[in-house]
Design a protein around this motif. Structure first.
Motif, PDB file in Angstrom:
ATOM      1  N   TYR A 160      -3.142   0.644  -3.996  1.00 12.18           N
ATOM      2  CA  TYR A 160      -3.012  -0.751  -3.570  1.00 12.18           C
ATOM      3  C   TYR A 160      -2.349  -1.484  -4.729  1.00 12.18           C
ATOM      4  O   TYR A 160      -2.939  -1.666  -5.804  1.00 12.18           O
ATOM      5  CB  TYR A 160      -4.392  -1.338  -3.253  1.00 12.18           C
ATOM      6  CG  TYR A 160      -4.340  -2.768  -2.780  1.00 12.18           C
ATOM      7  CD1 TYR A 160      -3.979  -3.071  -1.465  1.00 12.18           C
ATOM      8  CD2 TYR A 160      -4.651  -3.823  -3.636  1.00 12.18           C
ATOM      9  CE1 TYR A 160      -3.916  -4.395  -1.023  1.00 12.18           C
ATOM     10  CE2 TYR A 160      -4.598  -5.145  -3.200  1.00 12.18           C
ATOM     11  CZ  TYR A 160      -4.225  -5.412  -1.891  1.00 12.18           C
ATOM     12  OH  TYR A 160      -4.164  -6.718  -1.448  1.00 12.18           O
ATOM     13  N   LEU A 161      -1.079  -1.831  -4.533  1.00 12.60           N
ATOM     14  CA  LEU A 161      -0.261  -2.405  -5.615  1.00 12.60           C
ATOM     15  C   LEU A 161      -0.307  -3.919  -5.497  1.00 12.60           C
ATOM     16  O   LEU A 161       0.281  -4.494  -4.579  1.00 12.60           O
ATOM     17  CB  LEU A 161       1.167  -1.865  -5.505  1.00 12.60           C
ATOM     18  CG  LEU A 161       1.237  -0.330  -5.640  1.00 12.60           C
ATOM     19  CD1 LEU A 161       2.045   0.304  -4.529  1.00 12.60           C
ATOM     20  CD2 LEU A 161       1.789   0.069  -7.004  1.00 12.60           C
ATOM     21  N   PHE A 162      -1.028  -4.550  -6.409  1.00  7.86           N
ATOM     22  CA  PHE A 162      -1.316  -5.983  -6.288  1.00  7.86           C
ATOM     23  C   PHE A 162      -0.483  -6.814  -7.259  1.00  7.86           C
ATOM     24  O   PHE A 162      -0.421  -6.531  -8.457  1.00  7.86           O
ATOM     25  CB  PHE A 162      -2.813  -6.217  -6.549  1.00  7.86           C
ATOM     26  CG  PHE A 162      -3.222  -7.651  -6.420  1.00  7.86           C
ATOM     27  CD1 PHE A 162      -3.278  -8.262  -5.178  1.00  7.86           C
ATOM     28  CD2 PHE A 162      -3.545  -8.406  -7.537  1.00  7.86           C
ATOM     29  CE1 PHE A 162      -3.645  -9.601  -5.048  1.00  7.86           C
ATOM     30  CE2 PHE A 162      -3.925  -9.739  -7.427  1.00  7.86           C
ATOM     31  CZ  PHE A 162      -3.971 -10.337  -6.173  1.00  7.86           C
ATOM     32  N   HIS A 192       1.159  11.910  -0.773  1.00  4.61           N
ATOM     33  CA  HIS A 192       0.697  13.252  -0.417  1.00  4.61           C
ATOM     34  C   HIS A 192       1.362  14.263  -1.342  1.00  4.61           C
ATOM     35  O   HIS A 192       2.587  14.289  -1.475  1.00  4.61           O
ATOM     36  CB  HIS A 192       1.075  13.564   1.036  1.00  4.61           C
ATOM     37  CG  HIS A 192       0.712  14.960   1.448  1.00  4.61           C
ATOM     38  ND1 HIS A 192       1.549  15.738   2.216  1.00  4.61           N
ATOM     39  CD2 HIS A 192      -0.395  15.725   1.204  1.00  4.61           C
ATOM     40  CE1 HIS A 192       0.976  16.920   2.435  1.00  4.61           C
ATOM     41  NE2 HIS A 192      -0.205  16.934   1.828  1.00  4.61           N
ATOM     42  N   TYR A 193       0.529  15.068  -2.010  1.00 10.19           N
ATOM     43  CA  TYR A 193       1.017  16.117  -2.904  1.00 10.19           C
ATOM     44  C   TYR A 193       0.573  17.446  -2.304  1.00 10.19           C
ATOM     45  O   TYR A 193      -0.594  17.846  -2.469  1.00 10.19           O
ATOM     46  CB  TYR A 193       0.414  15.945  -4.299  1.00 10.19           C
ATOM     47  CG  TYR A 193       0.601  14.540  -4.865  1.00 10.19           C
ATOM     48  CD1 TYR A 193       1.754  14.184  -5.544  1.00 10.19           C
ATOM     49  CD2 TYR A 193      -0.388  13.556  -4.697  1.00 10.19           C
ATOM     50  CE1 TYR A 193       1.931  12.899  -6.047  1.00 10.19           C
ATOM     51  CE2 TYR A 193      -0.220  12.269  -5.195  1.00 10.19           C
ATOM     52  CZ  TYR A 193       0.941  11.950  -5.868  1.00 10.19           C
ATOM     53  OH  TYR A 193       1.120  10.676  -6.361  1.00 10.19           O
ATOM     54  N   PRO A 194       1.461  18.136  -1.581  1.00  8.80           N
ATOM     55  CA  PRO A 194       1.050  19.400  -0.953  1.00  8.80           C
ATOM     56  C   PRO A 194       0.695  20.447  -2.010  1.00  8.80           C
ATOM     57  O   PRO A 194       1.101  20.325  -3.178  1.00  8.80           O
ATOM     58  CB  PRO A 194       2.311  19.830  -0.185  1.00  8.80           C
ATOM     59  CG  PRO A 194       3.176  18.611  -0.111  1.00  8.80           C
ATOM     60  CD  PRO A 194       2.865  17.795  -1.321  1.00  8.80           C
ATOM     61  N   ARG A 247       1.287   9.618 -14.368  1.00  4.26           N
ATOM     62  CA  ARG A 247       2.037  10.568 -13.547  1.00  4.26           C
ATOM     63  C   ARG A 247       1.040  11.337 -12.683  1.00  4.26           C
ATOM     64  O   ARG A 247      -0.180  11.243 -12.894  1.00  4.26           O
ATOM     65  CB  ARG A 247       2.816  11.547 -14.442  1.00  4.26           C
ATOM     66  CG  ARG A 247       1.915  12.495 -15.219  1.00  4.26           C
ATOM     67  CD  ARG A 247       2.693  13.437 -16.128  1.00  4.26           C
ATOM     68  NE  ARG A 247       1.814  14.415 -16.762  1.00  4.26           N
ATOM     69  CZ  ARG A 247       2.208  15.314 -17.646  1.00  4.26           C
ATOM     70  NH1 ARG A 247       3.472  15.352 -18.037  1.00  4.26           N
ATOM     71  NH2 ARG A 247       1.345  16.185 -18.157  1.00  4.26           N
ATOM     72  N   ALA A 248       1.548  12.087 -11.714  1.00  2.00           N
ATOM     73  CA  ALA A 248       0.644  12.917 -10.905  1.00  2.00           C
ATOM     74  C   ALA A 248       1.114  14.358 -10.936  1.00  2.00           C
ATOM     75  O   ALA A 248       2.297  14.647 -10.700  1.00  2.00           O
ATOM     76  CB  ALA A 248       0.593  12.402  -9.470  1.00  2.00           C
ATOM     77  N   LYS A 249       0.193  15.238 -11.296  1.00  2.00           N
ATOM     78  CA  LYS A 249       0.469  16.685 -11.279  1.00  2.00           C
ATOM     79  C   LYS A 249       0.000  17.249  -9.939  1.00  2.00           C
ATOM     80  O   LYS A 249      -0.664  16.565  -9.167  1.00  2.00           O
ATOM     81  CB  LYS A 249      -0.270  17.367 -12.447  1.00  2.00           C
ATOM     82  CG  LYS A 249       0.209  16.936 -13.825  1.00  2.00           C
ATOM     83  CD  LYS A 249       1.577  17.497 -14.190  1.00  2.00           C
ATOM     84  CE  LYS A 249       1.495  19.001 -14.438  1.00  2.00           C
ATOM     85  NZ  LYS A 249       2.832  19.612 -14.528  1.00  2.00           N
ATOM     86  N   VAL A 251       0.874  -1.176   0.000  1.00  2.00           N
ATOM     87  CA  VAL A 251       0.000   0.000   0.000  1.00  2.00           C
ATOM     88  C   VAL A 251       0.909   1.222   0.000  1.00  2.00           C
ATOM     89  O   VAL A 251       1.830   1.332   0.814  1.00  2.00           O
ATOM     90  CB  VAL A 251      -0.919   0.024   1.244  1.00  2.00           C
ATOM     91  CG1 VAL A 251      -1.734   1.310   1.291  1.00  2.00           C
ATOM     92  CG2 VAL A 251      -1.851  -1.175   1.241  1.00  2.00           C
ATOM     93  N   GLN A 252       0.662   2.103  -0.957  1.00  2.00           N
ATOM     94  CA  GLN A 252       1.471   3.319  -1.073  1.00  2.00           C
ATOM     95  C   GLN A 252       0.575   4.522  -0.798  1.00  2.00           C
ATOM     96  O   GLN A 252      -0.382   4.775  -1.533  1.00  2.00           O
ATOM     97  CB  GLN A 252       2.059   3.378  -2.495  1.00  2.00           C
ATOM     98  CG  GLN A 252       2.775   4.654  -2.856  1.00  2.00           C
ATOM     99  CD  GLN A 252       4.145   4.766  -2.185  1.00  2.00           C
ATOM    100  OE1 GLN A 252       4.763   3.762  -1.840  1.00  2.00           O
ATOM    101  NE2 GLN A 252       4.609   5.978  -1.977  1.00  2.00           N
ATOM    102  N   LEU A 253       0.883   5.248   0.300  1.00  2.00           N
ATOM    103  CA  LEU A 253       0.143   6.477   0.600  1.00  2.00           C
ATOM    104  C   LEU A 253       0.917   7.631  -0.022  1.00  2.00           C
ATOM    105  O   LEU A 253       2.133   7.741   0.165  1.00  2.00           O
ATOM    106  CB  LEU A 253       0.040   6.694   2.116  1.00  2.00           C
ATOM    107  CG  LEU A 253      -0.396   5.492   2.974  1.00  2.00           C
ATOM    108  CD1 LEU A 253      -0.409   5.862   4.454  1.00  2.00           C
ATOM    109  CD2 LEU A 253      -1.770   5.008   2.547  1.00  2.00           C
TER     110      LEU A 253
HETATM  111  O1  LIG Z   1      -1.268   9.803  -6.913  1.00  2.00           O
HETATM  112  C1  LIG Z   1      -1.569   9.338  -8.000  1.00  2.00           C
HETATM  113  O2  LIG Z   1      -2.546   9.700  -8.635  1.00  2.00           O
HETATM  114  C2  LIG Z   1      -0.680   8.294  -8.634  1.00  2.00           C
HETATM  115  C3  LIG Z   1       0.020   7.418  -7.638  1.00  2.00           C
HETATM  116  C4  LIG Z   1       0.791   6.343  -8.300  1.00  2.00           C
HETATM  117  O3  LIG Z   1       0.925   6.298  -9.496  1.00  2.00           O
HETATM  118  C5  LIG Z   1       1.434   5.299  -7.486  1.00  2.00           C
HETATM  119  O4  LIG Z   1       1.415   5.372  -6.237  1.00  2.00           O
HETATM  120  O5  LIG Z   1       1.984   4.351  -8.105  1.00  2.00           O
END
Ligand SMILES: O=C(O)CCC(=O)C(=O)O
Ligand SMILES: C=C1C[C@]23C[C@@]1(O)CC[C@H]2[C@@]12CCC[C@@](C)(C(=O)O1)[C@H]2[C@@H]3C(=O)O
Ligand SMILES: [Fe+2]
Length: 376
Positions: free
Chosen positions: A322-324, A234-236, A308-310, A230-232
């Motif tokens: 949730y990386l399965f 945060h993009y301030p 990607r995330a902007k 599980v990857q949390l």
């Molecule tokens: O935050 C997001 O929208 C993308 C996150 C992501 O790609 C990841 O955690 O692998």
């Protein structure tokens, strides 16, 4: 999946240059992915003017299977609604994530991901492959996060939390206690594993694959032995969002990833011939990304999606991935039903751990390094 990183990860350490993002009035040069003038470099294009949109699929729709098949083939990503995950559980996970990232930087750094561990607080693993820093912080959970939480909330957790909440964020948006947080994460993992199994069958079913074809899905075919992280994220809020990058373009190494995003958009996927397309948050919806191991399993029929995330000028963004993946002992290779005399297997067998090691070393060249023959 193993709780220790492969030796390749250890050979490519991600240095913790962690900052207090709130202290910046302007974007520091080390975070600026583009010059102020070069409006349209390959990193910048926003995709906001694009009319195509990522499919949103209602899982209670009798047509869900072919719709998923089409989305997998053309996008490698889709959103699902009516997925059966209670909204209270998603809200709770958002509160947990908010609570954790609202801690003071020095406190969070005590739970830093070490060289010996996959889990913990830190910058994105892929950071070492990019010249600029990303405007985000993350917390990776593999197995029990209890040891990290002990560092985040030492001794009397409850008292600490109350003192801290008075000064930082409204109490109502935070958690009551440590046990509640651990239970919330456990519940989230269980619910996500159930959904991941269901999505695996919908995805594979759309290729004509049945339970007999995937022995490692277990006797009940529920993928119970599958491994996950599980990857949390945060993009301030960011003073110069157009020049910053929350999370750089990448594919996930997974079979599939289920992503919860709060009500602030930021996720973009890359579509061949179209460019970057924003995946807007859908109330109660979850994003499903296909990863590299599904790409291999489907012999390239369902490609993994580059995403990607902007970031945003006035609002912070949170996401929970949730990386399965498959059970750690299983070697993933193209399903025999999808190969034959006219369609040779395109990839050689690989375990998830072996794949993660290659990704740590070669990043976006990992998938092609397992390729057996080049496409015509
Ligand atoms: O935050 C997001 O929208 C993308 C996150 C992501 O790609 C990841 O955690 O692998
Ligand atoms: C299981 C895993 C997949 C991941 C590496 C990890 O060991 C734990 C974090 C995952 C993540 C999340 C953000 C994007 C990503 C590429 C990264 O750097 O860390 C993925 C990794 C992956 O899918 O390869
Ligand atoms: Fe991702």
């Amino acid at each position: 999946m193993p709780s220790k990183p492969s030796e390749d990860y250890q050979a490519h350490p991600v240095h913790l240059k962690h900052q207090d993002f709130t202290s910046f009035q302007e974007l520091p040069d080390s975070f600026a992915w583009t010059q102020r003038s070069d409006d349209d470099s390959h990193y910048l294009s926003t995709g906001d003017s694009i009319s195509e949109s990522v499919p949103v699929i209602d899982l209670s729709d009798p047509n869900a299977l072919p719709l998923i098949g089409h989305a997998c083939k053309t996008w490698g990503v889709f959103q699902v609604t009516n997925h059966g995950v209670p909204s209270t559980l998603l809200d709770n996970m958002e509160r947990i994530t908010k609570t954790l990232f609202s801690l003071p930087v020095q406190q969070k750094l005590k739970a830093s991901r070490s060289l010996e561990s996959v889990s913990g607080y830190g910058v994105a693993r892929i950071s070492s492959f990019f010249p600029k820093q990303m405007w985000s912080e993350g917390f990776t959970i593999v197995g029990s996060p209890v040891e990290h939480f002990r560092k985040l909330w030492p001794e009397d957790y409850s008292r600490y939390c109350i003192v801290f909440t008075v000064y930082y964020v409204p109490y109502s948006s935070l958690m009551a206690g440590w046990e509640e947080i651990l239970d919330g994460i456990k519940e989230y993992e269980e619910e996500m594993k159930r959904l991941a199994g269901r999505l695996m069958w919908l995805t594979l079913g759309s290729l004509g694959i049945t339970k007999e074809d995937v022995k490692w899905a277990g006797l009940k075919g529920d993928f119970k032995e599958g491994s996950a992280a599980v990857q949390l994220n945060h993009y301030p809020a960011c003073p110069d969002p157009d020049r910053a990058m929350g999370l750089a373009p990448h594919t996930d190494s997974t079979l599939l990833t289920i992503l919860y995003q709060n009500n602030t958009s930021g996720l973009q996927v890359h579509k061949e011939g179209t460019g970057w397309v924003t995946v807007p948050p859908v109330p109660g919806g979850l994003v499903v990304n296909l990863g590299d191991l599904l790409h291999i399993l489907s012999n390239g029929l369902y490609p993994s999606v580059l995403h990607r995330a902007k970031v945003n000028r006035s609002r912070q963004r949170l996401s929970v991935a949730y990386l399965f993946g498959p059970p750690s002992s299983v070697k993933i290779s193209p399903l025999s039903k999808l190969v034959g005399p006219s369609q040779l297997p395109l990839y050689r067998p690989v375990t998830w751990n072996e794949y993660l090691g290659t990704k740590a070393k070669h990043f976006n060249k990992a998938l092609s390094s397992f390729r057996l023959c080049t496409p015509l």
